[in-house]
Design an enzyme around this catalytic site. Structure first.
Site, PDB file in Angstrom:
ATOM      1  N   HIS A  41       0.849  -1.197   0.000  1.00 23.08           N
ATOM      2  CA  HIS A  41       0.000   0.000   0.000  1.00 23.08           C
ATOM      3  C   HIS A  41       0.877   1.237   0.000  1.00 23.08           C
ATOM      4  O   HIS A  41       2.096   1.145   0.205  1.00 23.08           O
ATOM      5  CB  HIS A  41      -0.898   0.018   1.244  1.00 23.08           C
ATOM      6  N   HIS A 123       5.612   6.511  -1.083  1.00 24.91           N
ATOM      7  CA  HIS A 123       6.485   5.353  -0.880  1.00 24.91           C
ATOM      8  C   HIS A 123       5.663   4.112  -0.579  1.00 24.91           C
ATOM      9  O   HIS A 123       4.718   4.160   0.199  1.00 24.91           O
ATOM     10  CB  HIS A 123       7.536   5.602   0.210  1.00 24.91           C
TER      11      HIS A 123
HETATM   12  P1  ATP Z   1       4.616  -2.619  12.077  1.00 24.58           P
HETATM   13  O1  ATP Z   1       4.793  -1.215  12.593  1.00 24.58           O
HETATM   14  O2  ATP Z   1       3.896  -3.497  13.033  1.00 24.58           O
HETATM   15  O3  ATP Z   1       5.851  -3.214  11.551  1.00 24.58           O
HETATM   16  P2  ATP Z   1       3.272  -1.376   9.855  1.00 24.58           P
HETATM   17  O4  ATP Z   1       4.351  -0.353   9.856  1.00 24.58           O
HETATM   18  O5  ATP Z   1       2.876  -1.969   8.566  1.00 24.58           O
HETATM   19  O6  ATP Z   1       3.614  -2.564  10.819  1.00 24.58           O
HETATM   20  P3  ATP Z   1       1.764   0.612  11.158  1.00 24.58           P
HETATM   21  O7  ATP Z   1       2.924   0.957  12.028  1.00 24.58           O
HETATM   22  O8  ATP Z   1       0.402   0.616  11.753  1.00 24.58           O
HETATM   23  O9  ATP Z   1       1.958  -0.801  10.496  1.00 24.58           O
HETATM   24  O10 ATP Z   1       1.796   1.612   9.940  1.00 24.58           O
HETATM   25  C1  ATP Z   1       0.804   1.628   8.961  1.00 24.58           C
HETATM   26  C2  ATP Z   1       1.294   2.466   7.805  1.00 24.58           C
HETATM   27  O11 ATP Z   1       1.532   3.805   8.242  1.00 24.58           O
HETATM   28  C3  ATP Z   1       2.613   1.986   7.211  1.00 24.58           C
HETATM   29  O12 ATP Z   1       2.613   2.291   5.834  1.00 24.58           O
HETATM   30  C4  ATP Z   1       3.645   2.833   7.917  1.00 24.58           C
HETATM   31  O13 ATP Z   1       4.785   3.047   7.092  1.00 24.58           O
HETATM   32  C5  ATP Z   1       2.908   4.142   8.115  1.00 24.58           C
HETATM   33  N1  ATP Z   1       3.340   4.797   9.363  1.00 24.58           N
HETATM   34  C6  ATP Z   1       3.443   4.229  10.561  1.00 24.58           C
HETATM   35  N2  ATP Z   1       3.831   5.115  11.504  1.00 24.58           N
HETATM   36  C7  ATP Z   1       3.961   6.306  10.868  1.00 24.58           C
HETATM   37  C8  ATP Z   1       4.314   7.606  11.281  1.00 24.58           C
HETATM   38  N3  ATP Z   1       4.613   7.907  12.543  1.00 24.58           N
HETATM   39  N4  ATP Z   1       4.335   8.582  10.341  1.00 24.58           N
HETATM   40  C9  ATP Z   1       4.025   8.320   9.069  1.00 24.58           C
HETATM   41  N5  ATP Z   1       3.675   7.093   8.612  1.00 24.58           N
HETATM   42  C10 ATP Z   1       3.644   6.093   9.491  1.00 24.58           C
END
Ligand code: ATP
Ligand code: MG
Length: 174
Positions: A41, A123
């Protein structure tokens, strides 16, 4: 954490055919942890943990967004050393996508959700725990006809399969 809270983000969510194209070269990735096909995504706006009232506000507001569809060409590879993430990117970001992200920022603000000020960067995470910038480049660029955006819940306790659950999906004007 109270039960009525959830962790959400707005995203572009590829359809099945596009996922096949995007995942076609995943086998070549020089990575310890490639992202599964059904989890690919592009995050438009990460909201973090919201209350159920904020979530309802986001769902209502998203349905009212009128933003144009666009074509997004994913034609580059990026690497973030600190987070060890390898991602697919776009050399050009369509103005329509920036317009959508702006609308989502305003919506978040209207719903009382604090979001970061980091500028939007297209990204699509391809792999995690990539220890150094690889020489690998994707053999083909992929043009994504962007017609919808979604709100996704990132499950704190993932169900079997994907850690993501779609909460809503809205069409762009086209
Ligand atoms: P995990 O953190 O468990 O490895 P994940 O990164 O896929 O899994 P989330 O952390 O919930 O799941 O993030 C969901 C999406 O939002 C991902 O695309 C992640 O890159 C993005 N994301 C997460 N935290 C942030 C943030 N603080 N700022 C911007 N984007 C974020
Ligand atoms: Mg994360």
């Amino acid at each position: 954490m109270a039960d009525d809270r959830c962790r959400v983000f707005f995203a572009l969510w590829p359809d099945g055919a596009l996922r096949d194209v995007l995942a076609a070269d995943a086998g070549q990735l020089p990575a310890a942890r490639p992202i599964a096909r059904d989890q690919l995504h592009i995050t438009l706006l990460f909201l973090g943990v919201v209350t159920s009232a904020q979530r309802a506000c986001l769902l209502d507001g998203a349905a009212a967004i009128r933003s144009p569809a666009c074509e997004l060409t994913l034609d580059s590879i990026g690497y973030w050393r600190r987070s060890q993430i390898l991602w697919r990117g776009a050399r050009q970001t369509p103005p329509a996508l920036l317009q959508l992200v702006d609308a989502l920022h305003r919506l978040a603000q209207g719903c009382g959700v604090e979001v970061g000020t980091r500028p939007f960067q297209v990204h699509m995470t391809l792999a995690r725990r990539v220890e150094r910038r690889p020489r690998w480049v994707p053999p083909v660029s992929v043009t994504w006809p962007v017609r919808h955006f979604v709100l996704v819940e990132s499950m704190l306790v993932p169900q079997r399969g994907s850690p993501y659950r779609l909460c809503g999906r809205w069409a762009l004007l086209g």
